[in-house]
Design an enzyme around this catalytic site. Structure first.
Site, PDB file in Angstrom:
ATOM      1  N   GLU A 109       0.971  -1.035   0.111  1.00  0.00           N
ATOM      2  CA  GLU A 109      -0.136   0.027   0.118  1.00  0.00           C
ATOM      3  C   GLU A 109       0.750   1.235   0.106  1.00  0.00           C
ATOM      4  OE1 GLU A 109      -0.355  -2.770   1.974  1.00  0.00           O
ATOM      5  OE2 GLU A 109      -2.486  -3.182   2.095  1.00  0.00           O
ATOM      6  N   CYS A 135      -1.551   0.163   7.264  1.00  0.00           N
ATOM      7  CA  CYS A 135      -1.894   0.610   5.833  1.00  0.00           C
ATOM      8  C   CYS A 135      -3.365   0.995   5.726  1.00  0.00           C
ATOM      9  CB  CYS A 135      -1.592  -0.653   5.011  1.00  0.00           C
ATOM     10  SG  CYS A 135      -0.062  -0.761   4.710  1.00  0.00           S
TER      11      CYS A 135
END
Ligand code: THU
Length: 189
Positions: free
Chosen positions: A112, A146
């Site tokens: 991410e 994330c």
């Protein structure tokens, strides 16, 4: 004299990497061909509905395929757990990332992180929908850190595919801390 290892070790597999049986299971053909497009047409489900009402049609198959393509490029020799992620921004740009690990184990980058860098470096915008997969091509949910990254760039309404289906970000990160909290204090001063 101690021997120093040469640089350029990227791609080297540490001992033990192969024994786990967790080599990527990606589609080699797809991985070689590469993505054919960097854009996705985002359309509202019904005429008159705008994208920011969350009533959008996302090509999830295309997003998942792109995420798989990225997982096939991950550098995950330490965990043996490649991850790929792909998202579509509010202007239709497809952005993506893969995890990039490091011999200093704590500083590895999640997929991410790469995707958010792609988003910002490519002109910014908001994430509308995201698909994150493991090396088997299965949807996975982002780690806690994330989720916070995705919250920053997609917000509560961002769509994300999980093992339990497509949900909005506020389901994955309820009562999130975010920019609003900072604004709130700034206004109170
Ligand atoms: N990983 C990601 O890239 N994203 C996530 O959301 C979950 C975990 C990576 C970090 C590490 O390289 C590997 O998966 C195993 O934890």
């Amino acid at each position: 004299m101690p021997t120093r290892r040469s640089s350029g070790e990227a791609g080297r597999k540490p001992p033990g990497y192969d024994v786990s049986g967790r080599e990527p299971q990606y589609d080699q053909q797809t991985a070689r061909q590469g993505p054919t497009t960097n854009r996705m047409a985002l359309t509202a489900n019904q005429p008159g509905h705008s994208l920011d009402e969350g009533d959008i049609v996302v090509d999830w198959d295309a997003l998942r395929e792109r995420a798989r393509w990225m997982a096939a490029r991950a550098y995950a020799p330490y965990s043996g757990y490649p991850v790929g992620v792909a998202g579509v921004a509010d202007d239709g740009r497809i952005v993506s990332g893969c995890n990039v690990e490091n011999a200093s184990l704590g500083v590895g980058l999640c997929a991410e992180c790469g995707m958010v860098s792609d988003l910002i470096g490519g002109g910014g915008g908001r994430l509308v929908a995201v698909a994150c997969v493991n090396a088997l091509g299965e949807p996975i949910t982002p780690c806690g850190r994330c989720r916070q990254l995705l919250w920053e760039h997609g917000g509560a309404a961002m769509l994300i595919e999980t093992p339990e289906g497509i949900v909005t970000m506020d389901k994955l990160l309820p009562q999130a801390f975010g920019a609003d909290d900072l604004d709130h204090l700034a206004q109170a001063k």
